[in-house]
Design a protein around this motif. Structure first.
Motif, mmCIF file in Angstrom:
data_model
loop_
_atom_site.group_PDB
_atom_site.id
_atom_site.type_symbol
_atom_site.label_atom_id
_atom_site.label_comp_id
_atom_site.label_asym_id
_atom_site.label_seq_id
_atom_site.Cartn_x
_atom_site.Cartn_y
_atom_site.Cartn_z
ATOM 1 N N TYR A 164 8.971 -10.602 -3.154
ATOM 2 C CA TYR A 164 8.437 -11.372 -2.022
ATOM 3 C C TYR A 164 6.915 -11.261 -1.952
ATOM 4 O O TYR A 164 6.219 -12.263 -1.811
ATOM 5 C CB TYR A 164 9.066 -10.877 -0.713
ATOM 6 N N VAL A 165 6.391 -10.044 -2.045
ATOM 7 C CA VAL A 165 4.936 -9.830 -1.986
ATOM 8 C C VAL A 165 4.256 -10.623 -3.104
ATOM 9 O O VAL A 165 3.270 -11.329 -2.859
ATOM 10 C CB VAL A 165 4.587 -8.326 -2.068
ATOM 11 N N ASP A 166 4.784 -10.529 -4.305
ATOM 12 C CA ASP A 166 4.193 -11.258 -5.436
ATOM 13 C C ASP A 166 4.251 -12.768 -5.219
ATOM 14 O O ASP A 166 3.287 -13.482 -5.499
ATOM 15 C CB ASP A 166 4.904 -10.885 -6.742
ATOM 16 N N LYS A 167 5.382 -13.265 -4.716
ATOM 17 C CA LYS A 167 5.551 -14.705 -4.499
ATOM 18 C C LYS A 167 4.574 -15.220 -3.448
ATOM 19 O O LYS A 167 3.911 -16.244 -3.663
ATOM 20 C CB LYS A 167 6.995 -14.996 -4.073
ATOM 21 N N VAL A 168 4.471 -14.526 -2.328
ATOM 22 C CA VAL A 168 3.589 -15.001 -1.254
ATOM 23 C C VAL A 168 2.123 -14.900 -1.679
ATOM 24 O O VAL A 168 1.326 -15.797 -1.387
ATOM 25 C CB VAL A 168 3.861 -14.268 0.078
ATOM 26 N N LYS A 169 1.760 -13.848 -2.395
ATOM 27 C CA LYS A 169 0.378 -13.741 -2.878
ATOM 28 C C LYS A 169 0.050 -14.867 -3.862
ATOM 29 O O LYS A 169 -1.056 -15.411 -3.837
ATOM 30 C CB LYS A 169 0.136 -12.367 -3.506
ATOM 31 N N THR A 170 1.002 -15.220 -4.707
ATOM 32 C CA THR A 170 0.798 -16.341 -5.624
ATOM 33 C C THR A 170 0.639 -17.635 -4.840
ATOM 34 O O THR A 170 -0.284 -18.422 -5.090
ATOM 35 C CB THR A 170 1.967 -16.452 -6.621
#
Length: 180
Positions: A164-170
């Motif tokens: 989730y963190v990686d997806k939202v940062k992307t």
């Protein structure tokens, strides 16, 4: 004639039409609910592009989205979190169905992001807490296996939260590219 080839050609043509007409950003990274995103991101001093990135990651802009855990609306807010935030900001007679209202959901979500920013500071921690809960992040920061100094997470033990963190940062980086 091969119908699969015709179908592929038609799908490519339709896709190219929409991309040409509406642009990649408007199709894949839209600035939906602009009135509410701008209003409440300004009120709570949160980057509106971060709000859009969270909405895209949480519900893909579906105001009626409901997770299997019961999170509701655009920013996927749990009933208990919604009730708590509503009390904090003075919304009387809160009901969980209010989380399906676009304006209410964005208002509560913006307030919550700002609250998490005050608690944790860094974007990674804010997003991890948004997804897993601030209690988990606080616990992880106290555990040497996940945080060497109590300020930064070097490992997120929930795979879903890490993803989730990686997806939202992307999403956030793409929104900044398109809209700044």
């Amino acid at each position: 004639m091969n119908y699969k080839k015709i179908l592929v050609v038609v799908l490519v043509a339709v896709t190219m039409f929409f991309i040409t007409r509406y642009g990649v950003k408007n199709i894949f990274f839209p600035y939906k609910y602009k009135e509410y995103v701008d209003k409440y991101s300004e009120e709570y001093n949160v980057d509106p592009l971060l709000v859009l990135a969270v909405i895209r990651g949480e519900s893909n802009f579906d105001p009626k989205a409901e997770s299997n855990k019961g999170a509701k609306g655009l920013m996927q807010i749990m009933d208990s979190t919604g009730k708590w935030i509503a009390e904090e900001i003075g919304i009387e007679e809160f009901t969980p169905d209010m989380l399906f209202n676009e304006e209410t959901n964005i208002r509560l979500g913006c307030w919550y992001l700002k609250n998490l920013e005050g608690e944790f500071g860094s974007l990674d921690l804010i997003l991890a807490a948004y997804n897993a809960g601030s209690g988990h992040v606080t616990k992880w920061l106290k555990d040497e296996r996940y945080s060497p100094n109590g300020d930064v997470l070097t490992y997120i033990p929930f795979a879903e939260t890490k993803k989730y963190v990686d997806k939202v940062k992307t999403n956030y980086n793409v929104y900044k590219h398109f809209y700044q």
